[in-house]
Design an enzyme around this catalytic site. Structure first.
Site, short mmCIF file in Angstrom:
data_model
loop_
_atom_site.label_atom_id
_atom_site.label_comp_id
_atom_site.label_asym_id
_atom_site.label_seq_id
_atom_site.Cartn_x
_atom_site.Cartn_y
_atom_site.Cartn_z
N THR A 14 32.19 5.18 -6.46
CA THR A 14 31.70 5.02 -7.84
C THR A 14 30.22 4.65 -7.98
OG1 THR A 14 32.24 2.66 -7.94
CG2 THR A 14 34.00 4.22 -8.54
N GLU A 32 37.34 -9.51 -2.32
CA GLU A 32 36.72 -9.78 -3.62
C GLU A 32 37.80 -9.96 -4.68
OE1 GLU A 32 32.39 -7.43 -3.58
OE2 GLU A 32 34.02 -6.77 -4.89
#
Length: 664
Positions: free
Chosen positions: A42, A104
């Site tokens: 992305t 994360e």
């Protein structure tokens, strides 16, 4: 008393806020948004477009796109997640193939559960159910990663739980939008809404009483033709707090925003206004190292919609010209807010609207005070009365309420009593220093007028004060105008008054002239100091005025030479029960001899002072003489009225003002 107590309880009930839903202390927030994404999938599409949209809306965003990824997630990255208000997770088909991304994600879910962090999942070309259940392409990516860590079942379970928890949250699915631009716009709008709601529910907790002012200024800034707004008021009344609140609420509506704090203080540093100009240029133009001689370019600035706050501006010509220089090169959609204690600044800069700061109502002042004195808790009943006294002491000035409330936090009732007793004679240092900034910027003549009013003439008619203070060195009219413009005085129905804290500041300035020797001070208004000077005959040329409350005097026998060394004495007042009555009618064009014999019950205050008639001092410089219940039939034979402007002797026995020939 019972109704007052109930009223205070109601106030406290309304001011106490609900306790935090989390038992953990929320870390200091450094970022508004943390972006979690897999760069390979992305970086060149949704992530880059979203980050640019955040930047344009001034949303402070952490993105780790430039970091070199390894097997272990860095402590700095974990800290960035913890210090973010919102985490945006961009789930792509390959997101679960990255151990870094999953770590994360685990930290994000942990912060959501521990601190209440807002989490917004974005499902980019992947179905939410595939993320939730780890199926199809998304599940295959996770399975490949799991094969590498088959021996660590606890870690694998943590990843799957984090994916399930995040996917169950309401988010954005790319298939529901006609194009990527629409998706990005919706994400940005939702984040702005969350941040705005956060401002109204959290930040305004410390902005008690400013809601209506924030709304008023916000509405004005949306009005066509209103480009510049001034916020004007006394030091410590909340000008900077108001400007900051408005700035925080609306800055995202502008392409560029800049808050220039403490203009006066910064301009006095070595780099002065040149350094400030460079900081502003970097913010407005994005120049890393603009040339010092660079002049604002209309071509470069005009297309940008800019918001600037200039905080704490004085009537220094260089400061005001700097403001005008900036304003001239901004387009009509840009806005400037100026805060100042001096109304002339706003007039010179041509602001379109001046917002005058007012004192808080008692209810709001009480709420603000208790916020600092008791934090999130309500005071017990035995502190209600003390809290009410504290608010009354500082006359609803926000700075003083905060300073006093913070000082009294977790102190005993005995300590509260002691502090409130001392407050009447000595301002807290922080309050005194803030208020004194305006005084320090005055000319010598303006300082004289301010101190004379603070120590002697507060509450009198303006025309009367000017008649008393005008002489060959001072034109009081312009001095009073300056003091009003700087919020050191207020005028209502032609009566001059000032905030009680400013009055105390003025008296403290005089006390500091000579802390241990009142005879070396310019103005005496404390009865103990005055009695000491008169009884010991220690008066000096320094003394300009004496204002003695005779109701606090038991008996005083004057030595005939008590005033002999006070050659500069101009204002003398011995008053009693009628202290509240002010002389209001005077002719400023001529010397005014004002004798009023009131038909009231005789006061015995004048009988407490003996020997005034036998004084051997001519009072040549006296301009204002007031003596309630003067006991003799005439003034001293040496009394010289040449410079006299006002003579006020109610309830006196005077039959003849003086004996012998006098110069009128």
């Amino acid at each position: 008393m019972r109704s007052a107590s109930c009223h205070l309880q109601q106030l406290m009930a309304s001011s106490s806020s609900s306790s935090s839903s989390s038992s953990s202390i929320t870390p200091k927030l450094e970022y508004e948004v943390f972006l979690s994404f897999r760069g390979v999938d992305t970086r060149k599409n949704i992530t880059s477009h979203l980050y640019e949209a955040f930047r344009q809306k001034n949303i402070k965003t952490f993105i780790d796109d430039n970091l070199i990824r390894g097997e272990e997630i860095s402590p700095s990255l974990l800290k960035a997640i913890e210090q973010s208000k919102i985490s945006v997770i961009i789930f792509s088909k390959g997101y679960a193939s990255s151990r870094w991304c999953l770590k994360e994600l685990e930290e994000i879910v942990k912060c959501k559960n521990k601190y209440g962090q807002i989490v917004m999942p974005v499902f980019y070309d992947v179905d939410p159910s595939d993320v939730r259940n780890q199926t199809r392409d998304f599940g295959n990516s996770l399975a490949k990663l799991e094969n590498r860590f088959m021996g660590d079942s606890e870690m694998l379970l943590g990843w799957r739980n984090a994916l399930r928890d995040a996917a169950n949250l309401s988010g954005f699915h790319s298939k529901n939008y006609r194009d990527e631009a629409s998706l990005v716009n919706n994400i940005v709008d939702e984040i702005l809404k969350r941040l705005t709601n956060d401002f109204s529910t959290i930040h305004t907790k410390n902005l008690v009483g400013l809601d209506s002012s924030i709304e008023e200024i916000e509405n004005l800034l949306c009005t066509k033709g209103v480009r510049n707004i001034g916020i004007w008021g006394i030091g410590g009344i909340g000008k900077t707090a108001l400007a900051t609140a408005v700035f925080n609420k609306i800055f995202r509506q502008f392409e560029v925003s800049y808050f220039a704090q403490n203009i006066t203080e910064e301009s006095q540093k070595s780099g002065g206004l040149n350094d400030m100009r460079q900081k502003l240029l970097r913010a407005l133009l994005g120049d890393v190292n603009p040339n010092v001689e660079f002049i604002f370019s209309r071509k470069r600035l005009s297309p940008k919609k800019v918001l600037i706050v200039f905080d704490d501006v004085t009537a220094d010509l260089k400061q005001m010209d700097f403001l005008m220089e900036v304003s001239d090169y901004l387009d009509s959609e840009s806005r400037i807010i100026i805060t100042t204690r001096d109304k002339r600044v706003l007039t010179y800069c041509g602001v379109h609207h001046i917002h005058e700061m007012k004192e808080l109502s008692f209810d709001k002042a009480f709420q603000l005070f208790t916020l600092y004195a008791f934090r999130e808790n309500s005071p017990t009943e035995d502190y209600f009365g003390l809290s009410s006294r504290a608010v009354a002491c500082v006359k609803c000035l926000p700075l003083a309420l905060k300073v006093l409330g913070s000082f009294l936090f977790k102190r005993t009732k005995r300590e509260w009593e002691s502090v409130l007793k001392n407050f009447g004679t000595h301002l807290p240092v922080d309050v005194h220093e803030v208020l004194k900034i305006s005084y320090d910027g005055l000319s010598n003549e303006e300082k004289i007028v301010f101190l004379d009013i603070a120590c002697f003439f507060k509450g009198y008619k303006r025309v009367f004060i000017e008649a008393n203070l005008n002489d060959h060195n001072i034109d009081a009219h312009i001095c009073i105008n300056v003091l009003i413009e700087r919020c050191l005085l207020t005028i209502s129905f032609d009566t001059i008054t000032m905030h009680d804290l400013l009055e105390e500041m003025g008296k403290e300035i005089v006390r500091q002239e000579s802390i241990d020797n009142p005879d070396e001070r310019s103005r005496l208004c404390d009865h103990d100091d005055i009695l000491s000077v008169l009884k010991n005959n220690t008066g000096t040329r320094a003394i300009r005025s004496i204002c003695l409350d005779m109701s606090k005097v038991e008996e005083l026998h004057l030595n005939p030479k008590a005033f002999n060394n006070m050659q500069n004495l101009r204002f003398l007042k011995f008053y009693g029960s009628e202290h509240g009555m002010k002389v209001s009618d005077s002719d400023s064009s001529t010397l005014c001899h004002n004798l009023r014999c009131l038909k009231r019950k005789n006061s015995n205050d004048g009988k407490k002072l003996h020997g005034f008639k036998k004084l051997k001092f001519d009072f040549y410089e006296i301009r204002h003489f007031c003596f309630h219940g003067y006991p003799a039939k005439s003034l001293p034979s040496h009394f010289n009225p040449k410079n006299l402007v006002a003579l006020y002797m109610p309830n006196s026995k005077v039959k003849k003002l003086w004996t012998g020939n006098q110069i009128a």
